[in-house]
Design an enzyme around this catalytic site. Structure first.
Site, PDB file in Angstrom:
ATOM      1  CG  ASP A 116      -1.920   1.123   1.196  1.00 35.77           C
ATOM      2  OD1 ASP A 116      -2.774   1.102   0.294  1.00 35.77           O
ATOM      3  OD2 ASP A 116      -1.849   2.024   2.048  1.00 35.77           O
ATOM      4  CG  ASN A 159      -4.084  11.696  -6.299  1.00 33.56           C
ATOM      5  OD1 ASN A 159      -3.575  11.936  -7.376  1.00 33.56           O
ATOM      6  ND2 ASN A 159      -4.959  10.743  -6.131  1.00 33.56           N
ATOM      7  CG  HIS A 205      -7.373  13.352  -8.781  1.00 35.20           C
ATOM      8  ND1 HIS A 205      -7.271  12.329  -7.868  1.00 35.20           N
ATOM      9  CD2 HIS A 205      -8.100  14.324  -8.183  1.00 35.20           C
ATOM     10  CE1 HIS A 205      -7.919  12.654  -6.769  1.00 35.20           C
ATOM     11  NE2 HIS A 205      -8.430  13.859  -6.926  1.00 35.20           N
ATOM     12  CG  ASP A 224      -4.868   9.096 -12.723  1.00 38.44           C
ATOM     13  OD1 ASP A 224      -5.050   8.624 -11.576  1.00 38.44           O
ATOM     14  OD2 ASP A 224      -5.777   9.620 -13.399  1.00 38.44           O
ATOM     15  CG  ASP A 263      -3.043   3.933  -2.234  1.00 35.58           C
ATOM     16  OD1 ASP A 263      -3.847   3.066  -1.839  1.00 35.58           O
ATOM     17  OD2 ASP A 263      -2.659   4.862  -1.510  1.00 35.58           O
ATOM     18  NE  ARG A 321      14.568  -7.840  -6.856  1.00 35.69           N
ATOM     19  CZ  ARG A 321      14.478  -8.970  -7.558  1.00 35.69           C
ATOM     20  NH1 ARG A 321      14.839 -10.127  -7.035  1.00 35.69           N
ATOM     21  NH2 ARG A 321      14.018  -8.939  -8.798  1.00 35.69           N
TER      22      ARG A 321
END
Length: 196
Positions: A29, A37, A42, A46, A72, A91
C-alpha cells in the site's frame, strides 16, 4: 492483473497437488500517495501510479506475478522460498517508492508464506492486509516518536532546569508503572506522557 486475477491465481496455486515450492503473497500500500494527489492533482497522481506500476512489474520480472488491487494497493504472488520471497518483497517495495521535490511516496507491506501460514486464499489475503497495516502503523509510531523528540529538545533548550525536571518526572512515572505491573508498551506510553 487485477484482484480477480490474483484470487484465481492464488486458488490455483494452493490447489496444486504435490506442491513442492512455497508461495509468497505480498500486499503493498502506497504511503503518501493521497498527499501527492492532493498536492499535484489527479492526472499527476495517475501518471505516478503508472510509473510505479511499470517499475514494480519490471523489478519483479519473471520472479512472480504482479497485480493492482485498486486505488494505491498492489500485490505480488511468487513461487519461492520464504527467504527469497522476503527479499523479493523488499525489492517490490523499493520499486513502488519515489521521491522528488515536495513529495515522498513510500510503501507499507504485508507478507504471507503459503502454505506454511495458511492454505486458504481468503485467510491469506486477510493476513497480508493485517500485516500491511501493522507495517503502516509502525511507521506512524516512528513519526510520532520523532515529533515527541523535537518537542522535548525545544523544552530542554529553552530551560536546562526544565530538562532535568522532565527527566525526573518521566523516571518516577516509569518506576510507578513498573510497580503496578504494567506492560513495556504501557510504560513507554506513560514515560512519553510524563515527559510532555
Amino acid at each position: 492483473g487485477n484482484r480477480r486475477a490474483l484470487i484465481n491465481d492464488l486458488e490455483a496455486a494452493l490447489e496444486r497437488p504435490g506442491h513442492d515450492l512455497h508461495e509468497t503473497l505480498v500486499l503493498f500500500d502506497l504511503d503518501g500517495f493521497k498527499h501527492y494527489n492532493d498536492s499535484f492533482g489527479h492526472p499527476a497522481g495517475d501518471a505516478l501510479l503508472h510509473r510505479l506500476a511499470s517499475r514494480f512489474q519490471n523489478e519483479i520480472g519473471d520472479a512472480g506475478t504482479t497485480y493492482r488491487m485498486g486505488g494505491d494497493e498492489f500485490c505480488l504472488l511468487a513461487s519461492t522460498s520464504p527467504e527469497h520471497g522476503a527479499a523479493l518483497a523488499q525489492r517490490g517495495a523499493a520499486a513502488l517508492s519515489d521521491r522528488g521535490e515536495g513529495f515522498e511516496v513510500g510503501c507499507s507491506l504485508g507478507v504471507v508464506h503459503l502454505p506454511l501460514e495458511t492454505d486458504d486464499h481468503s485467510e491469506a489475503l486477510r493476513l497480508a492486509d493485517d500485516r500491511m497495516y501493522q507495517d503502516k502503523d509502525s511507521v506512524r509510531v516512528s513519526a510520532r516518536g520523532q515529533s515527541t523528540a523535537v518537542l522535548l529538545r525545544v523544552h530542554k533548550e529553552r530551560s536546562a532546569d526544565l530538562g532535568h525536571h522532565i527527566d525526573d518526572v518521566a523516571s518516577l512515572s516509569v518506576r510507578v508503572a513498573e510497580r503496578l505491573g504494567l506492560s513495556p508498551d504501557e510504560r513507554h506510553l506513560i514515560r512519553t506522557a510524563a515527559q510532555l
